[in-house]
Write an enzyme that holds these catalytic residues in place. Structure first.
Site, PDB file in Angstrom:
ATOM      1  N   LYS A 188     -15.981 -36.435  40.287  1.00 27.02           N
ATOM      2  CA  LYS A 188     -16.236 -35.078  40.772  1.00 27.02           C
ATOM      3  C   LYS A 188     -17.733 -34.820  40.889  1.00 27.02           C
ATOM      4  CE  LYS A 188     -15.302 -30.196  40.024  1.00 27.02           C
ATOM      5  NZ  LYS A 188     -14.555 -29.166  39.302  1.00 27.02           N
ATOM      6  N   GLU A 194     -19.324 -44.237  33.072  1.00 27.07           N
ATOM      7  CA  GLU A 194     -18.415 -45.380  33.140  1.00 27.07           C
ATOM      8  C   GLU A 194     -18.082 -45.728  34.593  1.00 27.07           C
ATOM      9  OE1 GLU A 194     -16.945 -42.762  29.616  1.00 27.07           O
ATOM     10  OE2 GLU A 194     -17.904 -42.503  31.575  1.00 27.07           O
ATOM     11  N   GLY A 247     -11.007 -31.666  37.627  1.00 23.94           N
ATOM     12  CA  GLY A 247     -10.724 -33.091  37.688  1.00 23.94           C
ATOM     13  C   GLY A 247      -9.280 -33.441  37.420  1.00 23.94           C
ATOM     14  N   ARG A 248      -8.702 -32.872  36.376  1.00 22.75           N
ATOM     15  CA  ARG A 248      -7.326 -33.226  36.020  1.00 22.75           C
ATOM     16  C   ARG A 248      -6.304 -32.518  36.905  1.00 22.75           C
ATOM     17  NH1 ARG A 248     -10.001 -30.422  32.484  1.00 22.75           N
ATOM     18  NH2 ARG A 248      -9.322 -28.390  31.702  1.00 22.75           N
ATOM     19  N   GLU A 333      -6.472 -31.820  27.316  1.00 25.45           N
ATOM     20  CA  GLU A 333      -7.810 -31.460  27.765  1.00 25.45           C
ATOM     21  C   GLU A 333      -7.844 -30.010  28.237  1.00 25.45           C
ATOM     22  OE1 GLU A 333     -10.687 -34.389  29.542  1.00 25.45           O
ATOM     23  OE2 GLU A 333     -10.275 -33.208  31.336  1.00 25.45           O
ATOM     24  N   HIS A 364      13.959 -48.037  20.581  1.00 22.41           N
ATOM     25  CA  HIS A 364      13.871 -49.133  19.622  1.00 22.41           C
ATOM     26  C   HIS A 364      12.492 -49.222  18.990  1.00 22.41           C
ATOM     27  CE1 HIS A 364      17.813 -50.873  20.740  1.00 22.41           C
ATOM     28  NE2 HIS A 364      17.547 -50.293  21.893  1.00 22.41           N
ATOM     29  N   LYS A 474     -19.821 -38.202  24.739  1.00 23.47           N
ATOM     30  CA  LYS A 474     -20.452 -38.921  25.843  1.00 23.47           C
ATOM     31  C   LYS A 474     -21.976 -38.882  25.723  1.00 23.47           C
ATOM     32  CE  LYS A 474     -18.792 -37.973  29.936  1.00 23.47           C
ATOM     33  NZ  LYS A 474     -18.231 -37.186  31.066  1.00 23.47           N
TER      34      LYS A 474
END
Length: 501
Positions: A188, A194, A247-248, A333, A364, A474
């Site tokens: 964005k 990263e 962003g999300r 978030e 399981h 960050k």
């Protein structure tokens, strides 16, 4: 009129009934009240502890928190994100919002479609692979869409790389031939450490492979085009989206480019229309008839009356295996906050921890705790009527039977004088039943979760559209890596040990 404090107190005073009693008392009325179908998806809350009394209490809370006003602001382009003084306009990407914002979103979608047309026409050469680089909301949504809907598509191979661990990028390099690869860089702000590190490594990979004009293979997906240009990507290969799209919440924008390319534009348009159908329901339906608000009532009941610190989502469909990971970011978030949107300390529990997995694998692995452990965990099952394979019908019948039986077993339990074999029961579950896993259905489902998050935020009085909590770590990581910040002795010693210094 009930105040929010009075509603929270009423919720604290409310006493839940046993699930088996609630279901047995008047099954028809309960199914009519707590089962809804929207966009051909069945939402079944019959096996939760909701009753008329608690629905009335939480409806009063919604009114006290001005649910109608905040919903109107969301869809009209008002300030829905007060800490950043912004609107939250992901619904405009689906055609429902302020007219100017809807027009801009449509224009940017057309730009993305023209880019896809150019790729298909050979403007970039013979392209067979797309390497999509992003993180968080710039990766989780596209990854979910391509994995869920693109399994039978032979249009393009897509690899979504988010982890800064070089092993993730090397795995993608090993799959793809450089001369047939495009790289989409999704960020964005176009400052994400990263993402840009991975992008630089991808550029080096193309260059070392002898690809002519490696930068010419890059496409930027961003709300900050100028920064992408500074990085080296030509303006003609930048697909912008609005700064008011979080962003999300951004898979509907150019962030969804990998899905639109891999699935085809018609599928992406169907995805948007499915979300738009849920938008219309959320905007127009009132009170407990609003499925997103009703789901938020369930969430608040378990988090703030019955003390549940987690909620689990299990997809009984291999195509939806990435849904729990997607929801982790969307829910935690957004609503993992400790202050109200007015900046006051939050007096209730915020979002529970979202986790989950895929059925029947999870049965399981973790269902022992869910059936007999001391933690009460609300469960959400997501399943489809139609399978995605041509194998014996027994596969799908067994899958669906396991899903539905788990909900029944959690509710009823089984008494035994042998404590190790006693199942206490009275454990809640919700079931979401899709007809098919199609772009339309998945769009509606994801939009349902988005609006559920917003409804929960309104009930709590918090802002779901900022995420300052991700910044501190960050910033400290950058300072630790480049040595510009002095840390405590324990942290410095650990860093030295980790890097062999």
């Amino acid at each position: 009129m009930t105040t929010a404090d009075q509603a929270w107190q009423a919720l604290a005073d409310w006493q839940p009934q046993k699930l088996t009693g609630l279901v047995a008392a008047d099954p028809d009325a309960r199914l009519q009240a707590l089962v809804r179908s929207v966009a051909n998806i069945r939402f079944d809350f019959a096996k939760t502890h909701l009753d008329d009394a608690v629905v009335a209490i939480l409806s009063g809370l919604a009114a006290a928190q001005d649910f109608d006003g905040r919903r109107k602001a969301l869809f009209s382009g008002g300030i829905a994100n007060p800490t950043e003084n912004r609107a939250a306009e992901h619904s405009a990407e689906r055609g429902d919002g302020a007219p100017d914002s809807v027009h801009r979103a449509q224009a940017l979608h057309q730009r993305m479609r023209m880019m896809i047309d150019a790729i298909e026409a050979g403007a970039f050469g013979e392209i067979r692979h797309l390497l999509h680089i992003g993180i968080g909301g710039s990766a989780l949504g596209p990854d979910l869409l391509v994995d869920a809907l693109g399994r039978h598509s032979d249009r393009y191979d897509v690899a979504v790389v988010s982890n800064v661990d070089g092993a993730a990028l090397e795995e993608a390099f090993a799959r793809f031939s450089p001369e047939h690869t495009l790289v989409a860089v999704a960020s964005k702000t176009f400052t994400t450490t990263e993402t840009l590190l991975n992008a630089n490594s991808a550029l080096q990979w193309l260059d070392e492979a002898g690809v002519a004009d490696p930068l010419g293979r890059f496409i930027a997906l961003t709300a900050m085009p100028d920064r992408a240009i500074e990085w080296g990507i030509d303006e003609t290969r930048i697909l912008p989206f609005s700064e008011t799209v979080g962003g999300r919440y951004s898979l509907w924008s150019s962030i969804g480019f990998p899905a639109a390319l891999a699935l085809g534009w018609d599928a992406f348009a169907d995805l948007l229309e499915g979300a738009a159908e849920m938008d219309r329901h959320f905007r127009l339906a009132d009170g407990a008839d609003n499925i997103c608000l009703l789901a938020a009532f369930v969430d608040q009941l378990y988090a703030n009356r019955l003390g549940c610190q987690t909620r689990a989502v299990f997809a009984y469909d291999e195509r939806l295996r990435l849904l729990p990971s997607y929801l982790q970011q969307l829910e935690m978030e957004s609503n993992g906050k400790s202050v109200t949107f007015e900046g006051k300390p939050l007096t209730q529990h915020s979002a529970p921890i979202t986790w989950g997995g895929v059925g029947t694998d999870a049965q399981h692995a973790v269902f022992q705790l869910l059936h007999q452990g001391t933690n009460l965990v609300p469960i959400e099952f997501v399943v489809a009527r139609e399978p995605d394979h041509l194998l014996d019908d027994a596969h799908h019948e067994t899958l669906v039977a396991n899903c539905i039986a788990q909900g029944a077993a959690l509710m009823t339990g089984r008494k035994s004088e042998d404590g190790a074999r006693n199942y206490p029961g009275d454990r809640p579950s919700t079931t979401i039943l899709l007809d098919q896993v199609t772009p339309h259905a998945l769009g509606a489902l994801i939009a349902f979760y988005e609006h559920r998050v917003f409804a929960n935020a309104v009930l709590l009085g918090i802002n779901p559209f900022d995420q300052f909590g991700v910044e501190l770590g960050k910033e400290m990581a950058k300072g630790l890596a480049d040595g510009t910040v002095e840390f405590d002795p324990a942290t410095q010693a650990l860093m030295a040990a980790a890097l062999g210094e």
